[in-house]
Design a protein around this motif. Sequence first.
Motif, PDB file in Angstrom:
ATOM      1  N   SER A 297       0.932   1.355   1.654  1.00 16.58           N
ATOM      2  CA  SER A 297      -0.443   1.843   1.723  1.00 16.58           C
ATOM      3  C   SER A 297      -0.781   2.317   3.134  1.00 16.58           C
TER       4      SER A 297
ATOM      5  N   THR B 154      -2.151   1.884  -6.105  1.00 14.87           N
ATOM      6  CA  THR B 154      -3.328   1.540  -5.310  1.00 14.87           C
ATOM      7  C   THR B 154      -4.441   2.567  -5.421  1.00 14.87           C
ATOM      8  N   GLU B 155      -4.112   3.822  -5.632  1.00 13.76           N
ATOM      9  CA  GLU B 155      -5.159   4.853  -5.714  1.00 13.76           C
ATOM     10  C   GLU B 155      -6.035   4.683  -6.949  1.00 13.76           C
TER      11      GLU B 155
ATOM     12  N   THR C 212       2.209  -4.483   1.499  1.00 19.67           N
ATOM     13  CA  THR C 212       1.173  -3.443   1.599  1.00 19.67           C
ATOM     14  C   THR C 212       1.522  -2.349   2.607  1.00 19.67           C
TER      15      THR C 212
ATOM     16  N   TRP D  80      -1.544   6.457   4.360  1.00 19.21           N
ATOM     17  CA  TRP D  80      -2.697   7.020   5.064  1.00 19.21           C
ATOM     18  C   TRP D  80      -2.312   7.668   6.383  1.00 19.21           C
TER      19      TRP D  80
ATOM     20  N   TYR E   8       1.152   4.134  -3.390  1.00 17.92           N
ATOM     21  CA  TYR E   8       0.351   5.287  -3.810  1.00 17.92           C
ATOM     22  C   TYR E   8       1.235   6.265  -4.557  1.00 17.92           C
TER      23      TYR E   8
END
Length: 309
Positions: free
Chosen positions: A38, A150-151, A35, A42, A132
């Motif tokens: 992700s 993921t989005e 992960t 961000w 993403y």
Amino acid sequence: MKLSLILATFCIVFSNFIFGQNNFSNNPLDAIFETKDSKFFWEVFDKMDKSKQNPFIEYMQKGSPGVKGFTENRIINADSLFAVVKKRKADYELSRNVLDGISSKEKRVRAIYSALKYWYPNAKFPPIYFVYRRFNSGGTSAPEGIIIGTEMLKNLDGVSGLIAHELVHYQQNITGKDMLLKWCLLEGGADFIGELISGESINKFSYKYGDQNLDKLCQEFVTRLKKTDYQDWLYGTSKKDDRPNDLGYWIGYKITESYFNKQKDKQKAIEEILNIKDPMEFLKQSGFLDAFIEKYQKSKKENYSEFFK
């Protein structure tokens, strides 16, 4: 987000180049959930308004193998990603915290992996990457592993079932002549075994429609199954009627289920489903479309056996 919508955006798998990867673990407890992409997304996302250059260059450069696997056909490059993120900033924000509960799903997926190991001892278990990209794929199976967009997720409902489906694709080695039937068995077989090991159905809407319109659809499929035109059955429709996308998953599932139910040795049946060598012979042994094939052949003044030549 409903998994049927996610699946509708999946890239089609027209070869078996990803199946049977030797570098993947054969231990279901070694399942990897990656992960970090992700988290890093961000970090660069929050730099957008202050940065003088494209912050997603850094995201692409430092990305995991999952990012690399999504780049060529989905992310394209940092500029393409940046353009979409700026345009759909609010949509991306909806998934900011979607992976907060991923640890509970991780336990669930390990159990699913273990179930596949029981049914198919030769199974391999790829890593799972949460990355993403540009709202153009919910996920896919790639040489790098299972890659989830993921989005596209608004919550984690159904993610374990989705992973189960993709996991099965890594075990499949379906050969034979290129035809609609072959690819429906590929996807329907992944749905069938995925449901067997997870207990989750990920195409409920299209399956409900298929069951409600079974006779009409089976009559049509018999006339189409040998062709290479997938329209109205896989990955898109002509809008000629009210059918949903991906009914090929449903009919492939029904054929696979019928074959499985006829076999005494269920573990051997799973191995055979994963390694179909002759899709037409598999269909014949399933018996699922027999009544429709006989009716179709009668209309052509041909016997049943000639259909499989």
